[in-house]
Design a protein around this motif. Structure first.
Motif, mmCIF file in Angstrom:
data_model
loop_
_atom_site.group_PDB
_atom_site.id
_atom_site.type_symbol
_atom_site.label_atom_id
_atom_site.label_comp_id
_atom_site.label_asym_id
_atom_site.label_seq_id
_atom_site.Cartn_x
_atom_site.Cartn_y
_atom_site.Cartn_z
ATOM 1 N N GLU A 17 0.838 -1.195 0.000
ATOM 2 C CA GLU A 17 0.000 0.000 0.000
ATOM 3 C C GLU A 17 0.875 1.248 0.000
ATOM 4 O O GLU A 17 1.840 1.350 0.759
ATOM 5 C CB GLU A 17 -0.892 -0.010 1.242
ATOM 6 N N LEU B 197 1.397 4.943 1.049
ATOM 7 C CA LEU B 197 0.903 5.858 2.073
ATOM 8 C C LEU B 197 0.990 7.317 1.640
ATOM 9 O O LEU B 197 0.136 8.118 1.995
ATOM 10 C CB LEU B 197 1.664 5.659 3.385
ATOM 11 N N LYS C 136 3.560 1.261 3.042
ATOM 12 C CA LYS C 136 3.159 0.750 4.343
ATOM 13 C C LYS C 136 4.041 -0.460 4.679
ATOM 14 O O LYS C 136 4.304 -1.305 3.821
ATOM 15 C CB LYS C 136 1.693 0.339 4.312
#
Length: 112
Positions: free
Chosen positions: A2, A4, A111
């Motif tokens: 992911e 961020l 992440k």
């Protein structure tokens, strides 16, 4: 993984053609690499790349970070790697590119 946050910065290289300024934002290790570059344009590109990268990193975290806390070196393949307070940062990706008079840096915070 992911994403961020991201950060980017562009600099006109000639803005950094000042040794006193360069000494203020390069770490000891970065400055040693800078001093060993014989070609003035390549050295200026190096300094501009480190400056743009540090600005992009600060923008990625969206908070005040001192340049002195950031060190950018290269791995064995030439890929830039980032250290915060002398600790390798593995969740922050960095790309630095040069084009004639300009240098751009782009960061991606992943992440963990």
């Amino acid at each position: 993984m992911e994403i961020l946050n991201i950060g980017t910065d562009i600099v006109e290289n000639k803005r950094l053609d000042n040794l006193n300024l360069i000494k203020r934002f390069l770490s000891i290790e970065e400055f040693s690499l800078f001093e060993n570059i014989k070609d003035k344009n390549e050295a200026l590109n190096f300094a501009a790349g480190r400056f743009a990268a540090k600005e992009a990193i600060i923008k990625t975290f969206n908070k005040k970070i001192n340049f002195s806390n950031i060190k950018i070196l290269n791995d064995n393949n030439g890929k830039p790697i980032i250290f915060f307070n002398d600790k390798l940062t593995k969740n922050l990706l960095l790309s630095i590119s040069h084009e004639k008079k300009y240098t751009i840096a782009f960061t991606i915070l992943l992440k963990n």
